[in-house]
Design a protein around this motif. Structure first.
Motif, PDB file in Angstrom:
ATOM      1  N   MET A  99      70.107  40.667  -6.807  1.00 54.85           N
ATOM      2  CA  MET A  99      70.370  40.854  -5.567  1.00 54.85           C
ATOM      3  C   MET A  99      69.146  41.438  -4.616  1.00 54.85           C
ATOM      4  O   MET A  99      68.820  42.616  -5.269  1.00 54.85           O
ATOM      5  CB  MET A  99      71.525  41.615  -5.135  1.00 54.85           C
ATOM      6  N   PRO A 100      68.726  40.963  -3.561  1.00 51.71           N
ATOM      7  CA  PRO A 100      67.609  41.505  -3.080  1.00 51.71           C
ATOM      8  C   PRO A 100      67.834  42.803  -2.255  1.00 51.71           C
ATOM      9  O   PRO A 100      68.968  43.036  -1.605  1.00 51.71           O
ATOM     10  CB  PRO A 100      67.334  40.351  -1.951  1.00 51.71           C
ATOM     11  N   VAL A 101      66.879  43.655  -2.309  1.00 53.09           N
ATOM     12  CA  VAL A 101      66.907  44.876  -1.659  1.00 53.09           C
ATOM     13  C   VAL A 101      66.920  44.801  -0.103  1.00 53.09           C
ATOM     14  O   VAL A 101      66.019  44.209   0.366  1.00 53.09           O
ATOM     15  CB  VAL A 101      66.076  46.152  -2.287  1.00 53.09           C
ATOM     16  N   SER A 102      67.708  45.434   0.569  1.00 45.83           N
ATOM     17  CA  SER A 102      67.538  45.768   2.169  1.00 45.83           C
ATOM     18  C   SER A 102      66.511  46.835   2.357  1.00 45.83           C
ATOM     19  O   SER A 102      66.908  47.766   1.790  1.00 45.83           O
ATOM     20  CB  SER A 102      68.915  45.903   2.477  1.00 45.83           C
ATOM     21  N   HIS A 103      65.881  46.439   3.410  1.00 44.35           N
ATOM     22  CA  HIS A 103      64.738  47.280   3.823  1.00 44.35           C
ATOM     23  C   HIS A 103      65.156  47.532   5.278  1.00 44.35           C
ATOM     24  O   HIS A 103      64.181  47.837   6.163  1.00 44.35           O
ATOM     25  CB  HIS A 103      63.650  46.905   3.624  1.00 44.35           C
ATOM     26  N   GLU A 104      66.239  47.395   5.901  1.00 49.19           N
ATOM     27  CA  GLU A 104      66.526  47.696   7.279  1.00 49.19           C
ATOM     28  C   GLU A 104      66.557  49.245   7.539  1.00 49.19           C
ATOM     29  O   GLU A 104      66.901  49.903   6.655  1.00 49.19           O
ATOM     30  CB  GLU A 104      67.943  47.019   7.663  1.00 49.19           C
ATOM     31  N   ILE A 105      66.679  49.572   8.713  1.00 51.04           N
ATOM     32  CA  ILE A 105      66.557  50.834   9.371  1.00 51.04           C
ATOM     33  C   ILE A 105      67.963  51.456   8.603  1.00 51.04           C
ATOM     34  O   ILE A 105      69.222  50.666   8.985  1.00 51.04           O
ATOM     35  CB  ILE A 105      66.582  50.659  10.813  1.00 51.04           C
ATOM     36  N   PRO A 106      67.946  52.491   8.092  1.00 53.91           N
ATOM     37  CA  PRO A 106      69.189  53.135   7.463  1.00 53.91           C
ATOM     38  C   PRO A 106      70.328  53.341   8.586  1.00 53.91           C
ATOM     39  O   PRO A 106      69.771  53.850   9.813  1.00 53.91           O
ATOM     40  CB  PRO A 106      68.783  54.044   6.611  1.00 53.91           C
ATOM     41  N   HIS A 107      71.582  53.382   8.176  1.00 57.00           N
ATOM     42  CA  HIS A 107      72.529  53.752   9.258  1.00 57.00           C
ATOM     43  C   HIS A 107      72.425  55.489   9.453  1.00 57.00           C
ATOM     44  O   HIS A 107      71.893  55.983   8.557  1.00 57.00           O
ATOM     45  CB  HIS A 107      73.982  53.420   8.583  1.00 57.00           C
ATOM     46  N   PRO A 108      72.953  55.709  10.483  1.00 57.46           N
ATOM     47  CA  PRO A 108      72.561  57.511  10.983  1.00 57.46           C
ATOM     48  C   PRO A 108      73.300  58.359   9.664  1.00 57.46           C
ATOM     49  O   PRO A 108      72.583  59.308   9.347  1.00 57.46           O
ATOM     50  CB  PRO A 108      73.219  57.728  12.105  1.00 57.46           C
ATOM     51  N   ALA A 109      74.335  57.638   9.096  1.00 64.93           N
ATOM     52  CA  ALA A 109      75.110  58.503   8.095  1.00 64.93           C
ATOM     53  C   ALA A 109      73.858  58.487   6.833  1.00 64.93           C
ATOM     54  O   ALA A 109      73.851  59.662   6.028  1.00 64.93           O
ATOM     55  CB  ALA A 109      76.312  57.821   7.722  1.00 64.93           C
ATOM     56  N   ALA A 110      73.460  57.453   6.783  1.00 67.48           N
ATOM     57  CA  ALA A 110      72.517  57.413   5.437  1.00 67.48           C
ATOM     58  C   ALA A 110      71.271  58.270   5.611  1.00 67.48           C
ATOM     59  O   ALA A 110      70.948  58.947   4.728  1.00 67.48           O
ATOM     60  CB  ALA A 110      72.098  55.916   5.334  1.00 67.48           C
ATOM     61  N   ALA A 111      70.846  58.158   6.960  1.00 65.84           N
ATOM     62  CA  ALA A 111      69.666  59.238   7.322  1.00 65.84           C
ATOM     63  C   ALA A 111      70.051  60.612   6.933  1.00 65.84           C
ATOM     64  O   ALA A 111      69.122  61.477   6.478  1.00 65.84           O
ATOM     65  CB  ALA A 111      69.176  58.870   8.800  1.00 65.84           C
ATOM     66  N   GLU A 112      71.309  60.981   7.590  1.00 58.21           N
ATOM     67  CA  GLU A 112      71.817  62.301   7.378  1.00 58.21           C
ATOM     68  C   GLU A 112      72.025  62.836   5.763  1.00 58.21           C
ATOM     69  O   GLU A 112      71.450  63.854   5.475  1.00 58.21           O
ATOM     70  CB  GLU A 112      73.154  62.523   8.143  1.00 58.21           C
ATOM     71  N   ASP A 113      72.303  61.649   4.946  1.00 57.00           N
ATOM     72  CA  ASP A 113      72.508  61.984   3.782  1.00 57.00           C
ATOM     73  C   ASP A 113      71.085  62.263   3.045  1.00 57.00           C
ATOM     74  O   ASP A 113      71.007  63.234   2.178  1.00 57.00           O
ATOM     75  CB  ASP A 113      73.163  60.734   2.861  1.00 57.00           C
ATOM     76  N   GLU A 114      70.083  61.433   3.402  1.00 54.22           N
ATOM     77  CA  GLU A 114      68.750  61.782   2.968  1.00 54.22           C
ATOM     78  C   GLU A 114      68.285  63.023   3.402  1.00 54.22           C
ATOM     79  O   GLU A 114      67.793  63.771   2.425  1.00 54.22           O
ATOM     80  CB  GLU A 114      67.924  60.619   3.481  1.00 54.22           C
ATOM     81  N   ALA A 115      68.641  63.502   4.636  1.00 53.96           N
ATOM     82  CA  ALA A 115      67.988  64.677   5.033  1.00 53.96           C
ATOM     83  C   ALA A 115      68.745  65.767   4.467  1.00 53.96           C
ATOM     84  O   ALA A 115      68.190  66.740   3.833  1.00 53.96           O
ATOM     85  CB  ALA A 115      68.133  64.892   6.647  1.00 53.96           C
ATOM     86  N   GLY A 116      69.876  65.626   4.030  1.00 55.82           N
ATOM     87  CA  GLY A 116      70.824  66.608   3.185  1.00 55.82           C
ATOM     88  C   GLY A 116      70.095  66.745   1.841  1.00 55.82           C
ATOM     89  O   GLY A 116      69.844  67.765   1.155  1.00 55.82           O
ATOM     90  N   LEU A 117      69.722  65.435   1.131  1.00 58.88           N
ATOM     91  CA  LEU A 117      69.093  65.537  -0.050  1.00 58.88           C
ATOM     92  C   LEU A 117      67.859  66.139  -0.171  1.00 58.88           C
ATOM     93  O   LEU A 117      67.694  67.107  -1.120  1.00 58.88           O
ATOM     94  CB  LEU A 117      68.888  64.174  -0.834  1.00 58.88           C
ATOM     95  N   VAL A 118      66.990  65.885   0.744  1.00 61.91           N
ATOM     96  CA  VAL A 118      65.730  66.550   0.700  1.00 61.91           C
ATOM     97  C   VAL A 118      65.804  68.381   0.785  1.00 61.91           C
ATOM     98  O   VAL A 118      65.199  68.851   0.247  1.00 61.91           O
ATOM     99  CB  VAL A 118      64.931  66.131   2.171  1.00 61.91           C
ATOM    100  N   ARG A 119      66.771  68.427   1.697  1.00 58.35           N
ATOM    101  CA  ARG A 119      67.155  70.085   1.974  1.00 58.35           C
ATOM    102  C   ARG A 119      67.625  70.755   0.698  1.00 58.35           C
ATOM    103  O   ARG A 119      67.006  71.742   0.358  1.00 58.35           O
ATOM    104  CB  ARG A 119      68.044  70.399   3.362  1.00 58.35           C
ATOM    105  N   ARG A 120      68.196  69.833   0.065  1.00 56.20           N
ATOM    106  CA  ARG A 120      69.033  70.526  -1.238  1.00 56.20           C
ATOM    107  C   ARG A 120      67.663  70.315  -2.295  1.00 56.20           C
ATOM    108  O   ARG A 120      67.745  71.629  -3.093  1.00 56.20           O
ATOM    109  CB  ARG A 120      70.029  69.832  -1.846  1.00 56.20           C
ATOM    110  N   ALA A 121      67.000  69.403  -2.461  1.00 59.75           N
ATOM    111  CA  ALA A 121      66.043  69.412  -3.478  1.00 59.75           C
ATOM    112  C   ALA A 121      64.884  70.540  -3.070  1.00 59.75           C
ATOM    113  O   ALA A 121      64.197  71.118  -4.006  1.00 59.75           O
ATOM    114  CB  ALA A 121      65.271  68.144  -3.366  1.00 59.75           C
ATOM    115  N   ALA A 122      64.488  70.666  -1.970  1.00 60.23           N
ATOM    116  CA  ALA A 122      63.508  71.748  -1.504  1.00 60.23           C
ATOM    117  C   ALA A 122      63.993  73.198  -1.817  1.00 60.23           C
ATOM    118  O   ALA A 122      63.286  74.185  -2.194  1.00 60.23           O
ATOM    119  CB  ALA A 122      63.319  71.689   0.175  1.00 60.23           C
TER     120      ALA A 122
END
Length: 229
Positions: free
Chosen positions: A1-24
């Motif tokens: 299945m091809p990978v989607s490279h569309e702009i992420p949903h705000p919730a996904a962006a928030e999840d990424e930001a949370g991951l970054v904070r936790r990893a940092a």
């Protein structure tokens, strides 16, 4: 299945930001999730530069360590994927330049043979002949891709194997979109000519980086960051 490279949903962006904070903050689980989410793309990009499985894995580990050491400097101007890709690509180019300097210095050494290293397949082992045929097919694709000039190889891996858009590839490689399109066209023609002599048109998922290899690199990075298992 091809990978989607569309702009992420705000919730996904928030999840990424949370991951970054936790990893940092030293959260080992967040580090693992980030690595496993981006391993495939980063490995393919690094390998496109170095054309060696072993060197690519080594450089990718270095790139992750560099990225996690400077994660506080990631402010979300670009996506985390793009930020990591640039770090990994720069690390690969630095390694390539160092290798070229060593080759120039070692003028008395013989030519280095190209190395094609088998990689895991997701296929069932119930049909040995099919598995062997797939390995041979993927080997031909790797050889054809490795034989491309570097400028074409990077664009081909980003666009065709990894599935990035023209715009994403242009940003990643710092090229005009028109140049990306031209290089991709040239790369496809070169690969098609090489492959059709023996097997005709093919479409495969080449250079996987998953399973045990993905897990091994993930744990190596976590360990070198001094995080608990």
């Amino acid at each position: 299945m091809p990978v989607s490279h569309e702009i992420p949903h705000p919730a996904a962006a928030e999840d990424e930001a949370g991951l970054v904070r936790r990893a940092a903050g030293g959260d080992a689980d967040a580090v693992r999730r980030i690595i496993k989410a981006h391993n495939q793309r980063l490995y393919r990009l690094v390998r496109a530069v170095l054309r060696s499985n072993a060197d690519a894995e080594d450089v990718l580990q270095e790139a992750y360590l560099r990225a996690f050491a400077s994660l506080d400097g990631f402010h979300g101007e670009a996506s985390l994927s793009t930020w990591l890709s640039r770090i990994a690509l720069n690390a690969a180019l630095m390694r390539l330049r160092a290798q070229k300097r060593l080759k120039r210095a070692a003028v008395s050494a013989g030519p280095l043979d190209a190395e094609i290293i088998p990689f895991p397949l997701a296929s069932s082992t119930d049909d040995p002949e099919r598995v062997m045929a797939q390995r041979q097919l993927l080997r031909l694709v790797e050889e054809a891709t490795d034989a491309l000039p570097e400028a074409f190889r990077l664009v081909f891996v980003a666009r065709v194997i990894e599935g990035l858009s023209v715009e994403e590839t242009a940003v990643l490689l710092d090229l005009p979109p028109a140049t990306v399109k031209t290089r991709l066209h040239r790369a496809r023609k070169l690969i098609r000519a090489r492959l059709e002599e023996r097997i005709g048109p093919v479409l495969v998922d080449a250079f996987p980086f998953a399973g045990a290899r993905c897990d091994r690199l993930t744990e190596a990075v976590v360990e070198k960051l001094g995080l608990e298992r």
